[in-house]
Design a protein around this motif. Structure first.
Motif, PDB file in Angstrom:
ATOM      1  N   SER A 163       0.834  -1.213   0.000  1.00  0.00           N
ATOM      2  CA  SER A 163       0.000   0.000   0.000  1.00  0.00           C
ATOM      3  C   SER A 163       0.866   1.260   0.000  1.00  0.00           C
ATOM      4  CB  SER A 163      -0.923   0.014   1.229  1.00  0.00           C
ATOM      5  OG  SER A 163      -1.759  -1.118   1.242  1.00  0.00           O
ATOM      6  N   CYS A 164       1.888   1.286   0.887  1.00  0.00           N
ATOM      7  CA  CYS A 164       2.770   2.462   0.990  1.00  0.00           C
ATOM      8  C   CYS A 164       3.598   2.637  -0.279  1.00  0.00           C
ATOM      9  CB  CYS A 164       3.681   2.338   2.210  1.00  0.00           C
ATOM     10  SG  CYS A 164       2.791   2.437   3.776  1.00  0.00           S
ATOM     11  N   LEU A 165       4.014   1.513  -0.875  1.00  0.00           N
ATOM     12  CA  LEU A 165       4.796   1.566  -2.116  1.00  0.00           C
ATOM     13  C   LEU A 165       3.968   2.194  -3.238  1.00  0.00           C
ATOM     14  CD1 LEU A 165       7.576   0.559  -3.347  1.00  0.00           C
ATOM     15  CD2 LEU A 165       6.306  -1.444  -4.144  1.00  0.00           C
ATOM     16  N   PHE A 166       2.728   1.744  -3.372  1.00  0.00           N
ATOM     17  CA  PHE A 166       1.822   2.293  -4.387  1.00  0.00           C
ATOM     18  C   PHE A 166       1.593   3.792  -4.170  1.00  0.00           C
ATOM     19  CE2 PHE A 166      -2.775   3.407  -4.863  1.00  0.00           C
ATOM     20  CZ  PHE A 166      -2.738   3.678  -6.222  1.00  0.00           C
ATOM     21  N   VAL A 167       1.304   4.173  -2.916  1.00  0.00           N
ATOM     22  CA  VAL A 167       1.056   5.591  -2.598  1.00  0.00           C
ATOM     23  C   VAL A 167       2.301   6.423  -2.902  1.00  0.00           C
ATOM     24  CG1 VAL A 167       0.606   7.231  -0.719  1.00  0.00           C
ATOM     25  CG2 VAL A 167      -0.767   5.144  -0.906  1.00  0.00           C
ATOM     26  N   PHE A 212       4.665   5.762  -5.084  1.00  0.00           N
ATOM     27  CA  PHE A 212       4.864   5.823  -6.537  1.00  0.00           C
ATOM     28  C   PHE A 212       3.941   6.848  -7.199  1.00  0.00           C
ATOM     29  CE2 PHE A 212       6.611   1.211  -7.064  1.00  0.00           C
ATOM     30  CZ  PHE A 212       7.886   1.674  -6.790  1.00  0.00           C
ATOM     31  N   ILE A 213       2.685   6.916  -6.726  1.00  0.00           N
ATOM     32  CA  ILE A 213       1.693   7.718  -7.466  1.00  0.00           C
ATOM     33  C   ILE A 213       1.474   9.117  -6.898  1.00  0.00           C
ATOM     34  CG2 ILE A 213      -0.451   7.060  -6.250  1.00  0.00           C
ATOM     35  CD1 ILE A 213      -1.358   6.422  -9.358  1.00  0.00           C
ATOM     36  N   TYR A 214       1.820   9.328  -5.622  1.00  0.00           N
ATOM     37  CA  TYR A 214       1.455  10.581  -4.958  1.00  0.00           C
ATOM     38  C   TYR A 214       2.187  11.805  -5.527  1.00  0.00           C
ATOM     39  CZ  TYR A 214       0.373  13.944  -1.287  1.00  0.00           C
ATOM     40  OH  TYR A 214      -0.055  15.052  -0.610  1.00  0.00           O
ATOM     41  N   PHE A 215       3.477  11.650  -5.815  1.00  0.00           N
ATOM     42  CA  PHE A 215       4.291  12.827  -6.151  1.00  0.00           C
ATOM     43  C   PHE A 215       4.163  13.275  -7.605  1.00  0.00           C
ATOM     44  CE2 PHE A 215       6.270  10.847  -2.447  1.00  0.00           C
ATOM     45  CZ  PHE A 215       6.241  11.920  -1.564  1.00  0.00           C
ATOM     46  N   ASP A 216       4.026  12.316  -8.539  1.00  0.00           N
ATOM     47  CA  ASP A 216       3.925  12.724  -9.954  1.00  0.00           C
ATOM     48  C   ASP A 216       2.572  12.399 -10.582  1.00  0.00           C
ATOM     49  OD1 ASP A 216       4.136   9.996 -10.125  1.00  0.00           O
ATOM     50  OD2 ASP A 216       5.878   9.963 -11.457  1.00  0.00           O
ATOM     51  N   GLY A 217       1.675  11.759  -9.808  1.00  0.00           N
ATOM     52  CA  GLY A 217       0.342  11.454 -10.327  1.00  0.00           C
ATOM     53  C   GLY A 217       0.321  10.419 -11.434  1.00  0.00           C
ATOM     54  N   THR A 218       1.423   9.648 -11.549  1.00  0.00           N
ATOM     55  CA  THR A 218       1.514   8.631 -12.608  1.00  0.00           C
ATOM     56  C   THR A 218       2.139   7.350 -12.068  1.00  0.00           C
ATOM     57  OG1 THR A 218       1.812  10.360 -14.273  1.00  0.00           O
ATOM     58  CG2 THR A 218       2.393   8.123 -14.931  1.00  0.00           C
ATOM     59  N   LEU A 253      -2.954  -4.533  -5.579  1.00  0.00           N
ATOM     60  CA  LEU A 253      -1.927  -3.495  -5.719  1.00  0.00           C
ATOM     61  C   LEU A 253      -0.767  -3.965  -6.588  1.00  0.00           C
ATOM     62  CD1 LEU A 253      -1.964  -2.304  -2.013  1.00  0.00           C
ATOM     63  CD2 LEU A 253      -2.646  -0.919  -3.973  1.00  0.00           C
ATOM     64  N   LEU A 254      -0.174  -5.111  -6.210  1.00  0.00           N
ATOM     65  CA  LEU A 254       1.064  -5.543  -6.874  1.00  0.00           C
ATOM     66  C   LEU A 254       0.813  -6.179  -8.237  1.00  0.00           C
ATOM     67  CD1 LEU A 254       3.048  -7.014  -3.831  1.00  0.00           C
ATOM     68  CD2 LEU A 254       3.086  -4.683  -4.745  1.00  0.00           C
ATOM     69  N   ALA A 255      -0.247  -6.992  -8.362  1.00  0.00           N
ATOM     70  CA  ALA A 255      -0.514  -7.664  -9.642  1.00  0.00           C
ATOM     71  C   ALA A 255      -1.376  -6.809 -10.563  1.00  0.00           C
ATOM     72  CB  ALA A 255      -1.174  -9.022  -9.403  1.00  0.00           C
ATOM     73  N   LEU A 297      -5.851  11.330  -5.087  1.00  0.00           N
ATOM     74  CA  LEU A 297      -4.610  11.582  -4.344  1.00  0.00           C
ATOM     75  C   LEU A 297      -4.851  12.305  -3.023  1.00  0.00           C
ATOM     76  CD1 LEU A 297      -2.227  12.699  -7.258  1.00  0.00           C
ATOM     77  CD2 LEU A 297      -2.498  10.427  -6.274  1.00  0.00           C
ATOM     78  N   THR A 298      -5.907  13.110  -2.950  1.00  0.00           N
ATOM     79  CA  THR A 298      -6.148  13.888  -1.731  1.00  0.00           C
ATOM     80  C   THR A 298      -7.100  13.189  -0.760  1.00  0.00           C
ATOM     81  OG1 THR A 298      -7.967  15.083  -2.824  1.00  0.00           O
ATOM     82  CG2 THR A 298      -5.778  16.099  -2.906  1.00  0.00           C
ATOM     83  N   ASN A 299      -7.821  12.158  -1.253  1.00  0.00           N
ATOM     84  CA  ASN A 299      -8.833  11.517  -0.411  1.00  0.00           C
ATOM     85  C   ASN A 299      -8.714   9.984  -0.384  1.00  0.00           C
ATOM     86  OD1 ASN A 299     -11.526  11.719   1.071  1.00  0.00           O
ATOM     87  ND2 ASN A 299     -12.131  10.447  -0.657  1.00  0.00           N
ATOM     88  N   ASP A 300      -8.903   9.368  -1.538  1.00  0.00           N
ATOM     89  CA  ASP A 300      -9.082   7.914  -1.601  1.00  0.00           C
ATOM     90  C   ASP A 300      -7.892   7.104  -1.085  1.00  0.00           C
ATOM     91  OD1 ASP A 300     -11.340   8.855  -2.822  1.00  0.00           O
ATOM     92  OD2 ASP A 300     -10.731   8.305  -4.852  1.00  0.00           O
ATOM     93  N   ILE A 301      -6.667   7.467  -1.500  1.00  0.00           N
ATOM     94  CA  ILE A 301      -5.507   6.661  -1.097  1.00  0.00           C
ATOM     95  C   ILE A 301      -5.285   6.716   0.418  1.00  0.00           C
ATOM     96  CG2 ILE A 301      -4.297   6.717  -3.333  1.00  0.00           C
ATOM     97  CD1 ILE A 301      -2.517   8.950  -2.230  1.00  0.00           C
ATOM     98  N   PHE A 302      -5.684   7.824   1.054  1.00  0.00           N
ATOM     99  CA  PHE A 302      -5.510   7.926   2.511  1.00  0.00           C
ATOM    100  C   PHE A 302      -6.554   7.099   3.261  1.00  0.00           C
ATOM    101  CE2 PHE A 302      -3.456  11.792   0.861  1.00  0.00           C
ATOM    102  CZ  PHE A 302      -2.173  11.561   1.356  1.00  0.00           C
ATOM    103  N   TRP A 303      -7.754   6.995   2.692  1.00  0.00           N
ATOM    104  CA  TRP A 303      -8.746   6.074   3.250  1.00  0.00           C
ATOM    105  C   TRP A 303      -8.248   4.637   3.156  1.00  0.00           C
ATOM    106  CZ3 TRP A 303     -13.082   6.784   6.058  1.00  0.00           C
ATOM    107  CH2 TRP A 303     -13.642   8.063   6.089  1.00  0.00           C
TER     108      TRP A 303
END
Length: 312
Positions: free
Chosen positions: A111-115, A117-123, A244-246, A265-271
């Motif tokens: 979960s943290c790895l995915f967040v 990867f995607i949080y800073f550049d949105g990709t 997440l991984l597959a 990025l501002t809501n869902d991933i933190f839930w």
């Protein structure tokens, strides 16, 4: 009317498919002499995560990246906030030591790895997807090597051997029924949601994610009814890791996934991070290594708050 028919037929297929898949999983664990929790976290998790994989790849290729991301993030929230909640409301679950030594930590790392990867550049880039898939393989190798002797079967006398061709048939038909049921359910649910003019992201994290989590619900509830609780817990934790991984790993290798709606990025991933973390204290409080009906109520309340605030 057609949308309601699709939803009804989809649910029927998912329940039947979940039952067949569970039968095959129990028989396979017997045949390979592998603990049921390992089968739950591998074979059953992969089969019940197949709808997420199909939906996410199709959505990303069709130019709906928010549907692909929202589907997985929403499914992980639904697996714990809805599916696990319903499962423990139907019957308390004693959790194995491997939950906090392996399963939960790997889910949090993924979960943290995915967040990250995607949080800073949105990709979610192609190379990031490759890293995620490599981590999944490492986790599966660890599971099969070190957890073989870590689990005691709860009801060995209930296990019935099954010939290999029958196991393959149940796995194939069960997995196909789950996939077909999810397709029908999603078509019907998206048709209904679209008529209300809701965004791709909101459809993804609510309607589609619940639709693709129905296989986990079907497999877990049937596992509880048949007292195969090791499969139900392993299936849910395993499904979140697989999602997440597959699912996102493979989808981003095929085509990089870009965030369109910033609400992801501002809501869902933190839930998703919050409810994943919440499982750990719930397992230990008030009784160690057990999930009961009170925990189910807490999870349902958290999931209800997530859906309400997302739709508000």
């Amino acid at each position: 009317m057609q949308d309601f028919l699709f939803i009804f037929l989809g649910l029927i297929l998912l329940i039947v498919g979940g039952n067949w898949l569970l039968k095959a999983a129990v028989a396979l664990s017997l045949k390979l002499d592998v603990p049921k929790i390992v089968i739950g976290m591998t074979v059953v998790s992969f089969a019940t995560s197949a709808p997420e994989l199909i939906v996410s790849i199709k959505a990303a290729l069709d130019g709906f990246p928010d549907l692909a991301l929202g589907n997985v993030v929403g499914s992980n929230i639904a697996n714990l906030g809805l599916v696990l909640a319903i499962t423990v409301l139907l019957g308390g679950i004693n959790v194995r030591k491997s939950f906090y030594t392996t399963d939960w930590p790997v889910m949090m790392i993924a979960s943290c790895l995915f967040v990250g990867f995607i949080y800073f550049d949105g990709t979610l880039q192609r190379y990031e997807g490759i890293i995620m898939v490599i981590l999944l393989f490492a986790f599966l190798v660890y599971l099969l090597r070190f957890q073989k002797t870590a689990v005691v079967d709860e009801l060995p006398e209930d296990d019935k051997p099954m010939p290999l061709y029958k196991i393959a048939l149940f796995l194939g038909v069960g997995g196909t029924a789950l996939w077909g049921g999810s397709e029908l359910l999603i078509d019907g649910a998206v048709g209904l949601a679209s008529s209300f003019g809701v965004s791709d992201r909101v459809i993804g994290v609510t309607v589609v994610s619940v639709g693709t989590s129905i296989p986990e619900l079907a497999a877990s509830v049937i596992a509880i009814i048949k007292k195969e609780k090791a499969i139900s817990v392993g299936n849910l934790i395993g499904s979140n890791i697989f999602n997440l991984l597959a699912v996102l790993g493979i989808t981003s290798i095929i085509t990089p996934i870009h965030v369109v709606d910033q609400g992801l990025l501002t809501n869902d991933i933190f839930w998703m991070l919050g409810i994943s973390f919440l499982i750990l204290p719930l397992v230990f409080i008030p009784k160690g290594l057990r999930l009961g009906w009170r925990d189910g109520l807490v999870l349902i309340a958290v999931y209800g708050a997530f859906v309400y605030l997302t739709l508000a």
